[in-house]
Design a protein around this motif. Structure first.
Motif: not given
Length: 185
Positions: A96-98, A145-147, A178-184
């Motif tokens: 995810e970071k990459r 920014q979209e999850s 997806p953004p960190a902490g998102s449900l996706a």
């Protein structure tokens, strides 16, 4: 990976038995799988599909295995509370970071207006390119920014079209985290 039927269509899946072995789960496969399905609300036909396995059980009947979606495999891997589960979580965090860095780099690859001005002398073409660049930057920012997975997919399609018109590459959808902490996730 194997091809299995989910959502009424053929899709990429993996064998639940293989994942169970890979994760080095200490429990019996059947009990582990049933517990995970109940506890996390996985749905037959959407997340997994039962199949008859090649290996007979102790009574001579074929064992039931399951083809599971790659998303279910990812979730099962990340919730497993052992060393392999921790390794999988760390792997996905690093990926995810990459992916975020690549998406950010991609958004920054949009050429500055001054470079475009020098390259294009035609005022009409310049205005069109400027509008496309602004759209590309705006869509890339929304995508980061979209999850919601459906909205993310639509934004990615838009970004690919705009970037195609600009002649710049777009990361594959699977690499746009997806953004960190998102449900996706």
């Amino acid at each position: 990976m194997v091809t299995g039927e989910l959502y009424g269509e053929e899709s990429q899946t993996c064998r639940a038995q293989d994942l169970h072995s890979f994760l080095k789960v200490g429990r019996d496969f059947s009990a582990w799988f049933k517990n995970r399905v109940e506890k996390y609300g996985f749905e037959e036909g959407r997340d997994y599909s039962p199949v008859l396995g090649n290996i007979p059980d102790g009574r001579g009947k074929p064992r039931i295995d399951y083809h599971i979606s790659l998303d279910m495999a990812k979730e099962l891997s990340m919730i497993e509370n052992n060393d392999m589960g921790r390794q999988v979580r760390r792997y996905f965090i690093e990926v995810e970071k990459r992916a975020r860095q690549l998406l950010e780099d991609q958004a920054n690859q949009v050429q500055p207006i001054e470079q475009v001005k020098k390259r294009i002398k035609d005022t009409g073409s310049f205005k069109f390119m400027k509008i496309l660049q602004e759209q590309s930057h705006k869509i890339a920012k929304q995508l980061s920014q979209e999850s919601d997975p459906v909205v993310r997919y639509n934004l990615h399609c838009q970004l690919r079209q705009v970037n195609g018109a600009l002649g710049i590459p777009t990361l594959p959808f699977a690499q746009c985290a997806p953004p960190a902490g998102s449900l996706a996730e």
